[in-house]
Design a protein around this motif. Structure first.
Motif, PDB file in Angstrom:
ATOM      1  N   THR A 183       0.835  -1.212   0.000  1.00 40.58           N
ATOM      2  CA  THR A 183       0.000   0.000   0.000  1.00 40.58           C
ATOM      3  C   THR A 183       0.860   1.249   0.000  1.00 40.58           C
ATOM      4  OG1 THR A 183      -1.797  -1.120   1.179  1.00 40.58           O
ATOM      5  CG2 THR A 183      -1.755   1.277   1.294  1.00 40.58           C
ATOM      6  N   VAL A 184       1.885   1.253   0.852  1.00 41.51           N
ATOM      7  CA  VAL A 184       2.762   2.419   0.968  1.00 41.51           C
ATOM      8  C   VAL A 184       3.598   2.599  -0.291  1.00 41.51           C
ATOM      9  CG1 VAL A 184       4.770   3.328   2.199  1.00 41.51           C
ATOM     10  CG2 VAL A 184       2.851   2.385   3.484  1.00 41.51           C
ATOM     11  N   ALA A 185       4.155   1.520  -0.825  1.00 42.36           N
ATOM     12  CA  ALA A 185       4.971   1.620  -2.036  1.00 42.36           C
ATOM     13  C   ALA A 185       4.155   2.173  -3.209  1.00 42.36           C
ATOM     14  CB  ALA A 185       5.549   0.250  -2.388  1.00 42.36           C
ATOM     15  N   LYS A 186       2.907   1.708  -3.354  1.00 40.43           N
ATOM     16  CA  LYS A 186       2.047   2.213  -4.436  1.00 40.43           C
ATOM     17  C   LYS A 186       1.768   3.700  -4.263  1.00 40.43           C
ATOM     18  CE  LYS A 186      -0.248  -2.183  -5.470  1.00 40.43           C
ATOM     19  NZ  LYS A 186      -1.497  -2.984  -5.305  1.00 40.43           N
ATOM     20  N   ALA A 187       1.572   4.134  -3.017  1.00 37.51           N
ATOM     21  CA  ALA A 187       1.329   5.550  -2.749  1.00 37.51           C
ATOM     22  C   ALA A 187       2.545   6.393  -3.129  1.00 37.51           C
ATOM     23  CB  ALA A 187       0.991   5.751  -1.275  1.00 37.51           C
TER      24      ALA A 187
END
Length: 449
Positions: free
Chosen positions: A258-262
């Motif tokens: 989730t964080v990497a995609k953000a």
């Protein structure tokens, strides 16, 4: 690649940056106050420039003096480390105006994530789960009470421009709210020049989990697992470890992805850390730090990546060092922040180090800029050094940490070493069963619940 980097910091992080520069073959410039003339990074740098007297505002925060040092030495880039000017968007813009590279994120991202309210809104838009709370700043009136009731007490009042626990108050009941709002706003105004505060749900026994990210500024970004920073005193981290003993592989993959995609959507540049509270299997975003973290060695030990070196490479236009599929987490690492403080009262203990013996052996690392005879000045933070250990398992890591702590000698000043020697033998710590309130309860002589 850069030709010469000016290190706009002091202490262990300045030395850490200098080492990365040397391994990249980059010339270094150390800046220092008059109080730091004998600092280790000043002795080892290719060049050094005194930028002012001891007070930070007159030296390490003195932007004209830093620009002059760049001009004098011909530095083409500035590494801000952590603290001081590391999250100052205007500083990054000023450097760009003078054709100097800021080794850090884009100014827009620093500014965005530096405002806690806007950061929370942005996180929400990017699909990152957030703590239930107000959508923006609140005032001590009926609207604040209505929001607090909708969230449910207890609530946390937080400074919008805050950090380090300042401008942060808990309201356990409706009767507490008005005072908490006023007190937090006054603290925020005094500390940050901005009285804006907002409300969040106060979680009872959460963990503090942070995800390390690395982005190339062009839409590529990866995460490097998590660090557990739940052992805190007055909202200041004391002990950090990774991986977290509370997170399983599935949860790690879920929040990391989730964080990497953000970060990919933001086109984030360089290193950063996205911080969460974690309770009952759920993650809640609290803030993002757009800089290298004090506890970055934990991630380095379990991934094998030199984060400061990669930060410099990427700032110079380099690619990410590996893909997400190539990231591996090996073993376990713990970091203890050893401070020049009384281990009971935490009163600062500046002074001359008469005896200094760092521990060694397999899996033991010391990030410190002190040496025998060094005088810790009273003007800055009290960090003596960071003791970082690594083991194949958490149990091995704890035993290695116990041995390293017993081996470490710092005499002439008081330090927090006795606290860590006690903590590493505590059953709850050995079991990994702690939360963000655990240490303060322990220090208060209470049985942590």
């Amino acid at each position: 690649m850069f030709d010469k980097i000016l290190i706009a910091n002091r202490g262990e992080i300045a030395l850490r940056i200098l080492r990365a520069c040397k391994e990249l073959g980059i010339a270094t410039v150390a800046v220092h106050s008059t109080a730091d003339a004998d600092a280790m990074h000043v002795r080892l740098a290719d060049e050094s420039v005194c930028v002012g007297p001891p007070p930070s505002k007159d030296s390490y925060l003195n932007v004209p003096a830093l620009l002059a040092a760049c001009e004098i030495t011909g530095a083409d880039a500035v590494h801000p480390g952590y603290g001081f000017l590391s999250e100052n968007a205007r500083f990054a813009e000023i450097l760009a105006d003078h054709n100097l590279h800021f080794i850090g994120p884009k100014a827009d991202h620093i500014r965005l994530m530096g405002d806690k309210i806007e950061a929370k809104k942005t996180a929400k838009k990017l699909g990152i789960p957030v703590v239930p709370g107000s959508d923006g700043a609140v005032a001590p009136d009926q609207d604040a009470m209505a929001i607090a009731k909708s969230i449910g007490f207890p609530v946390l009042v937080k400074a919008a421009a805050g950090g380090g626990g300042r401008g942060m108050k808990v309201a356990h009941t409706e009767a507490d709210l008005a005072l908490a709002l006023t007190t937090a706003a006054n603290e925020a105004k005094a500390a940050f020049g901005d009285a804006s505060v907002y409300l969040e749900k106060y979680l009872q026994k959460p963990r503090h989990i942070e995800i390390q990210v690395l982005g190339d500024g062009r839409g590529g970004a990866i995460h490097l697992g998590e660090r557990d920073c739940s052992l805190q005193r007055r909202h200041q981290k004391v002990w950090e470890e990774g991986p977290s003993p509370a997170i399983d592989a599935a949860s790690r993959a879920r929040i990391g992805s989730t964080v990497a995609k953000a970060m990919q959507q933001m086109k984030y540049l360089g290193v950063g850390t996205v911080e969460f509270l974690y309770e009952d299997g759920e993650f809640y975003f609290i803030e993002m730090n757009t800089r290298i973290q004090v506890e970055h060695p934990v991630t380095e030990m379990i991934t094998g990546l030199d984060l400061v070196l990669e930060q410099i490479r990427i700032a110079a236009g380099g690619d990410l060092p590996l893909t997400q599929d190539e990231v591996t987490i090996t073993g376990h690492s713990i970091e203890c922040r050893v401070n020049a403080e009384n281990p009971v009262t935490f009163r600062p203990s500046p002074g001359k180090i008469l005896q200094y013996h760092p521990p060694g052996g397999l899996g033991v690392r010391i990030d410190s800029a002190v040496y025998q005879g060094y005088v810790i000045p009273p003007y800055y933070d009290s960090l003596v050094g960071k003791l970082i250990v690594h083991g194949k398992t958490r149990a091995e890591c704890l035993m290695r940490l116990r041995r390293a702590l017993d081996e470490m000698v710092v005499e002439g000043i008081e330090t927090t070493l006795p606290l860590f020697r006690a903590l590493v033998r505590e059953p709850a710590i050995i079991d990994g069963d702690y939360h963000i309130h655990w240490l303060e309860q322990y220090l208060a002589g209470q049985q942590p619940g």
